[in-house]
Each structure stands twice: as C-alpha cells, then as structure tokens.
Design a protein around this motif. Structure first.
Motif, PDB file in Angstrom:
ATOM      1  N   ALA A   1       0.831  -1.200   0.000  1.00 27.35           N
ATOM      2  CA  ALA A   1       0.000   0.000   0.000  1.00 27.35           C
ATOM      3  C   ALA A   1       0.869   1.255   0.000  1.00 27.35           C
ATOM      4  CB  ALA A   1      -0.930  -0.016   1.201  1.00 27.35           C
ATOM      5  N   CYS A   2       1.800   1.324  -0.916  1.00 25.04           N
ATOM      6  CA  CYS A   2       2.738   2.446  -0.976  1.00 25.04           C
ATOM      7  C   CYS A   2       2.256   3.463  -2.001  1.00 25.04           C
ATOM      8  CB  CYS A   2       4.127   1.937  -1.336  1.00 25.04           C
ATOM      9  SG  CYS A   2       5.384   3.207  -1.304  1.00 25.04           S
ATOM     10  N   ASP A   3       2.100   4.709  -1.549  1.00 26.97           N
ATOM     11  CA  ASP A   3       1.771   5.804  -2.461  1.00 26.97           C
ATOM     12  C   ASP A   3       3.005   6.658  -2.659  1.00 26.97           C
ATOM     13  OD1 ASP A   3      -0.899   5.548  -3.261  1.00 26.97           O
ATOM     14  OD2 ASP A   3      -1.630   6.391  -1.378  1.00 26.97           O
TER      15      ASP A   3
ATOM     16  N   ILE B   1       5.650   7.699   6.676  1.00 22.67           N
ATOM     17  CA  ILE B   1       5.847   8.634   5.577  1.00 22.67           C
ATOM     18  C   ILE B   1       7.339   8.899   5.445  1.00 22.67           C
ATOM     19  CG2 ILE B   1       5.473  10.606   7.126  1.00 22.67           C
ATOM     20  CD1 ILE B   1       4.244  12.100   4.701  1.00 22.67           C
ATOM     21  N   ALA B   2       7.796   9.094   4.211  1.00 21.18           N
ATOM     22  CA  ALA B   2       9.220   9.346   3.979  1.00 21.18           C
ATOM     23  C   ALA B   2       9.389  10.368   2.869  1.00 21.18           C
ATOM     24  CB  ALA B   2       9.936   8.052   3.591  1.00 21.18           C
ATOM     25  N   LEU B   3      10.395  11.215   3.033  1.00 21.19           N
ATOM     26  CA  LEU B   3      10.847  12.086   1.956  1.00 21.19           C
ATOM     27  C   LEU B   3      12.086  11.423   1.380  1.00 21.19           C
ATOM     28  CD1 LEU B   3      10.679  14.842   0.423  1.00 21.19           C
ATOM     29  CD2 LEU B   3      12.373  15.654   2.065  1.00 21.19           C
ATOM     30  N   VAL B   4      11.992  10.997   0.132  1.00 16.96           N
ATOM     31  CA  VAL B   4      13.094  10.296  -0.524  1.00 16.96           C
ATOM     32  C   VAL B   4      13.768  11.291  -1.476  1.00 16.96           C
ATOM     33  CG1 VAL B   4      13.709   8.346  -1.997  1.00 16.96           C
ATOM     34  CG2 VAL B   4      11.822   8.144  -0.360  1.00 16.96           C
ATOM     35  N   SER B   5      15.066  11.456  -1.306  1.00 18.65           N
ATOM     36  CA  SER B   5      15.802  12.451  -2.080  1.00 18.65           C
ATOM     37  C   SER B   5      17.040  11.845  -2.725  1.00 18.65           C
ATOM     38  CB  SER B   5      16.232  13.602  -1.161  1.00 18.65           C
ATOM     39  OG  SER B   5      17.020  14.533  -1.859  1.00 18.65           O
TER      40      SER B   5
ATOM     41  N   THR C   1      12.466   9.722   7.295  1.00 17.04           N
ATOM     42  CA  THR C   1      11.392   8.737   7.434  1.00 17.04           C
ATOM     43  C   THR C   1      10.776   8.893   8.811  1.00 17.04           C
ATOM     44  OG1 THR C   1      12.550   7.187   5.994  1.00 17.04           O
ATOM     45  CG2 THR C   1      10.836   6.269   7.397  1.00 17.04           C
ATOM     46  N   LEU C   2       9.456   8.896   8.855  1.00 19.03           N
ATOM     47  CA  LEU C   2       8.729   8.974  10.130  1.00 19.03           C
ATOM     48  C   LEU C   2       7.670   7.882  10.188  1.00 19.03           C
ATOM     49  CD1 LEU C   2       7.943  12.811  10.447  1.00 19.03           C
ATOM     50  CD2 LEU C   2       9.528  11.497  11.838  1.00 19.03           C
TER      51      LEU C   2
ATOM     52  N   THR D   1      -4.258  11.266   3.606  1.00 18.40           N
ATOM     53  CA  THR D   1      -3.527  10.104   4.129  1.00 18.40           C
ATOM     54  C   THR D   1      -2.944  10.410   5.497  1.00 18.40           C
ATOM     55  OG1 THR D   1      -2.982   9.362   1.893  1.00 18.40           O
ATOM     56  CG2 THR D   1      -1.619   8.500   3.680  1.00 18.40           C
ATOM     57  N   VAL D   2      -2.339  11.585   5.648  1.00 15.86           N
ATOM     58  CA  VAL D   2      -1.774  11.987   6.944  1.00 15.86           C
ATOM     59  C   VAL D   2      -2.867  11.998   8.006  1.00 15.86           C
ATOM     60  CG1 VAL D   2      -0.744  13.923   8.220  1.00 15.86           C
ATOM     61  CG2 VAL D   2       0.164  13.285   5.977  1.00 15.86           C
TER      62      VAL D   2
END
Length: 179
Positions: free
Chosen positions: A7-9, A74-78, A86-87, A133-134
């Motif tokens: 279930a990854c967005d 949730i993650a910010l991928v850079s 990642t949290l 989602t949050v």
C-alpha cells in the motif's frame, strides 16, 4: 519504507513546478558567461558556466525528491544524500503551522522526540490526497492545511520566465555581436 510495501503511495513534485523553477534558473544564469566575456569580468566565463551547470544539477536533484507513504509511515526520498527522512505514523504527534516571510503558511510534523521538526512537502502532485492520508494515519485534523502556492502562481512565474528568456536572448545576442 521498502518498495515491497503493498500500500505504498508516491507523490512527486509537480511537473509545472519543476519546469518553472528550472526555466527560471536558466533565465537568471544563462546570460552571465556572455556578459562576463563582453565586460572582461575578473571571473572566467568558463568558471561561470561550470558553476551554473553544477547548480542546475543540484536543483534538478532537489526537484527529483518524492514523498512515499505506506501503512507504517511517511518518507521524503531524495537523490541528495543529506536530505530525506522517514517517520512512523505513530511518532507523529501534531502538524504545527509556521508563517513564511511571504505571508504563507507551512506545516511541520512534530514528533514525540520534539528535537526536530519535519517539513510537510507541499509542492507535490496529489497534495490533497497526501493530506488525507496523513489525517487517516495520524488522526490529526488537517482541515486547515492548504498548499503553500496555487498552480496559477507557478503558471504566472513560468509566463514571466518566458519573457525573461526573450530578454536573455537579446542580451546574449548583444553581448556576442556588439561586445
């Protein structure tokens, strides 16, 4: 956050924002090497060109960031190794609004270990879905969370950038033909 999560967005930065910011960057810096040569500036046009290309690479990498959500967090991928985070949903305790210098509002995730806040990415395609989602995963009321800038603002900046690029073309032509 693994790619195997079912279930990854994924939320990428808006193409309108990417094109606008890269175009604006090019419009601001493209005449500099030509002007440096025409005015015998103390810095080499080649150095200016290399620095501009290096800056464009960093800007492009920054615009390549994406947000990923799944059942765990949730993650910010850079692409930039010093950015990203990642949290876990369970660690997020609040969304705290902060005013910007331009009279806007940004939001930060506040965690139990309140030693660091994490900026809610606001320039992504599907921002409303991200906010829903949050709210669903954390139980935090996100009713008042709105994007920092509306698409029409970036469209306006893109149009103005087009006119700046026309002026750049005239500047470059003048610097190379009359200088």
């Amino acid at each position: 956050m693994t790619s195997a999560d079912s279930a990854c967005d994924r939320f990428r930065i808006s193409p309108l924002i990417k094109v606008t910011l890269l175009s604006f960057y090019i419009a601001l810096l493209s005449p500099l090497p030509f002007l440096a040569q025409a005015t015998d500036a103390p810095i080499s046009p080649a150095v200016l060109m290399v620095l501009a290309v290096l800056g464009a690479l960093f800007l492009g990498a920054g615009l390549g960031e994406r947000v990923q959500t799944n059942d765990e967090g949730i993650a910010l991928v850079s692409p930039l190794p010093w950015r990203g985070w990642t949290l876990a949903w369970a660690d997020i305790k609040a969304l705290k609004p902060r005013s910007t210098g331009q009279n806007g509002t940004v939001y930060y995730f506040i965690t139990e270990a309140a030693d660091r806040a994490y900026l809610l990415p606001m320039r992504v395609v599907g921002f409303a879905r991200l906010v829903r989602t949050v709210e669903a995963k954390t139980g935090i009321d996100t009713q008042d969370v709105t994007p920092l800038a509306q698409p029409w603002m970036y469209l306006f900046l893109l149009i103005m950038t087009f006119f700046l690029l026309l002026m750049d073309a005239w500047t470059i032509w003048t610097a190379t033909h009359l200088g």
